[in-house]
Design a protein around this motif. Sequence first.
Motif, PDB file in Angstrom:
ATOM      1  N   THR A   1       0.837  -1.248   0.125  1.00 23.35           N
ATOM      2  CA  THR A   1      -0.040   0.118   0.006  1.00 23.35           C
ATOM      3  C   THR A   1       0.738   1.165  -0.148  1.00 23.35           C
ATOM      4  O   THR A   1       1.784   1.215   0.374  1.00 23.35           O
ATOM      5  CB  THR A   1      -0.887   0.016   1.321  1.00 23.35           C
ATOM      6  N   VAL A   2       0.403   2.312  -0.538  1.00 22.13           N
ATOM      7  CA  VAL A   2       1.084   3.413  -0.551  1.00 22.13           C
ATOM      8  C   VAL A   2       0.457   4.425   0.582  1.00 22.13           C
ATOM      9  O   VAL A   2      -0.870   4.745   0.634  1.00 22.13           O
ATOM     10  CB  VAL A   2       0.861   4.308  -1.855  1.00 22.13           C
ATOM     11  N   SER A   3       1.038   4.627   1.711  1.00 18.79           N
ATOM     12  CA  SER A   3       0.535   5.338   2.890  1.00 18.79           C
ATOM     13  C   SER A   3       0.236   6.624   2.556  1.00 18.79           C
ATOM     14  O   SER A   3       0.547   7.455   1.718  1.00 18.79           O
ATOM     15  CB  SER A   3       1.645   5.518   3.842  1.00 18.79           C
TER      16      SER A   3
ATOM     17  N   VAL B   1      -0.210   6.253  -7.883  1.00 20.78           N
ATOM     18  CA  VAL B   1       0.540   6.761  -6.798  1.00 20.78           C
ATOM     19  C   VAL B   1       0.735   8.273  -6.989  1.00 20.78           C
ATOM     20  O   VAL B   1       1.294   8.970  -7.947  1.00 20.78           O
ATOM     21  CB  VAL B   1       2.027   6.013  -6.905  1.00 20.78           C
TER      22      VAL B   1
ATOM     23  N   HIS C   1       8.541  -0.769   5.582  1.00 19.80           N
ATOM     24  CA  HIS C   1       8.320   0.535   4.913  1.00 19.80           C
ATOM     25  C   HIS C   1       9.433   0.826   4.000  1.00 19.80           C
ATOM     26  O   HIS C   1      10.817   0.689   4.230  1.00 19.80           O
ATOM     27  CB  HIS C   1       8.056   1.528   5.820  1.00 19.80           C
TER      28      HIS C   1
ATOM     29  N   SER D   1      -2.792   7.004   0.603  1.00 16.70           N
ATOM     30  CA  SER D   1      -3.517   7.098  -0.491  1.00 16.70           C
ATOM     31  C   SER D   1      -4.235   5.562  -0.594  1.00 16.70           C
ATOM     32  O   SER D   1      -4.018   4.893   0.322  1.00 16.70           O
ATOM     33  CB  SER D   1      -2.565   7.154  -1.741  1.00 16.70           C
TER      34      SER D   1
ATOM     35  N   SER E   1      -3.967   3.815  -3.154  1.00 18.22           N
ATOM     36  CA  SER E   1      -3.194   2.981  -4.040  1.00 18.22           C
ATOM     37  C   SER E   1      -2.858   1.746  -3.049  1.00 18.22           C
ATOM     38  O   SER E   1      -2.253   2.046  -2.330  1.00 18.22           O
ATOM     39  CB  SER E   1      -2.052   3.689  -4.901  1.00 18.22           C
TER      40      SER E   1
ATOM     41  N   LEU F   1       1.273  -1.007  -8.710  1.00 21.06           N
ATOM     42  CA  LEU F   1       0.494   0.200  -7.977  1.00 21.06           C
ATOM     43  C   LEU F   1       0.478   0.909  -8.889  1.00 21.06           C
ATOM     44  O   LEU F   1       1.130   1.579  -9.605  1.00 21.06           O
ATOM     45  CB  LEU F   1       1.382   0.598  -6.851  1.00 21.06           C
TER      46      LEU F   1
ATOM     47  N   VAL G   1       7.074   9.335  -1.291  1.00 20.86           N
ATOM     48  CA  VAL G   1       6.100   8.147  -1.422  1.00 20.86           C
ATOM     49  C   VAL G   1       6.510   6.889  -0.348  1.00 20.86           C
ATOM     50  O   VAL G   1       7.978   6.932  -0.305  1.00 20.86           O
ATOM     51  CB  VAL G   1       6.060   7.332  -2.801  1.00 20.86           C
ATOM     52  N   ASP G   2       5.718   6.472   0.468  1.00 24.91           N
ATOM     53  CA  ASP G   2       5.898   5.606   1.420  1.00 24.91           C
ATOM     54  C   ASP G   2       5.182   4.062   0.780  1.00 24.91           C
ATOM     55  O   ASP G   2       4.110   4.022   1.112  1.00 24.91           O
ATOM     56  CB  ASP G   2       5.691   6.033   3.191  1.00 24.91           C
ATOM     57  N   LEU G   3       6.129   3.067   0.656  1.00 24.32           N
ATOM     58  CA  LEU G   3       5.464   1.782   0.198  1.00 24.32           C
ATOM     59  C   LEU G   3       5.450   1.004   1.678  1.00 24.32           C
ATOM     60  O   LEU G   3       6.318   0.856   2.373  1.00 24.32           O
ATOM     61  CB  LEU G   3       6.375   1.415  -0.693  1.00 24.32           C
TER      62      LEU G   3
ATOM     63  N   THR H   1      10.747   4.030   1.475  1.00 22.43           N
ATOM     64  CA  THR H   1      10.495   5.401   0.957  1.00 22.43           C
ATOM     65  C   THR H   1      11.143   5.814  -0.168  1.00 22.43           C
ATOM     66  O   THR H   1      12.275   5.476  -0.346  1.00 22.43           O
ATOM     67  CB  THR H   1      10.617   6.455   1.926  1.00 22.43           C
TER      68      THR H   1
END
Length: 314
Positions: free
Chosen positions: A80-82, A101, A118, A84, A86, A98, A106-108, A120
């Motif tokens: 997930t994209v923190s 985005v 996580h 959002s 997505s 994804l 972006v934090d995955l 970034t």
Amino acid sequence: MKIRLARAAVRIAVAGSIIALIACGNHETSSPSAPSQAASPPSTVPPVTTQGATISGTVVGASSASSAGWSTRGAGISVTVSGSTSATTVDGNNRFVLQNVPPGHVDLHFMGNGIDAHLTLDGVVDKQTLVITVRLNGTGATLENNGNNNQPPDQNNEIEFEGSVTSIGTNSLVVAGRTVTVTASTQITSRGSTVALSAIHVGDTVEVHATQAAAGGALTATRINVEDRAPGDNDDNDDDRNEAELNGTVTNLAGSCAANNLSFSVNATMVRTSAATQFKDTTCGALAAGTSVEVKGTRQADASVLASRIERKK
């Protein structure tokens, strides 16, 4: 003969009556058919408009020793994209995609099968497609370069953006908050003519075409175009446009007054003197760390200020 003709006429009349009765009977007993309607045209589904960036990734295990079972462990991990909507999951081939985005930082977030990590990514650009490999290990996530440091960037990692120049270095510049490396092969143009990096000034608006070796990695400019300036702003008034005024205390004092190459910093901006620099209420030799000064001058290509006047403030 007349009798035969009469009998034939009777037979024809009777047959006609029977046919009429049968037709009437069929009309009365059969239900009227519903009026035919034209088939409704199939509804048109509007095309999905993809916004933001696309991140296509592959996940691998923590080490070669565990890689044999990683294909089983990797499948089903959520990505997930923190901040959002997505989100996706890792498939049986350890891959994920994804979409939508949000650009920028972006934090995955990877979660599942003993993984809660996580990763970034910085500098993600709208409509960009990033292809990454992520190594997961419990709570850790790192980008993999697969050892191909000399491999040219994927063409999908070419990006384009526009912004104001806020800083210029020897072989780099900062545009809209992004640091861009300028190489000997970078093509720099202004008004249709090829120019050097020194022709770009802080405050100029430029269009940058660059490649990014990896998600969140350094940007290398392939082409930079200096946008047309506003009417009335031309190269004849560059000095006016680059006028600078600084107020603060002297730090990082270096150089020599005798050689006219004194340098110091005011509010983290490098100031240099020359034989033309004027001093008010102080002298070059009297400047010391902690002295409060007002500096007026012109901003240079490296973002330093060449002082035309230095005044000591009480």
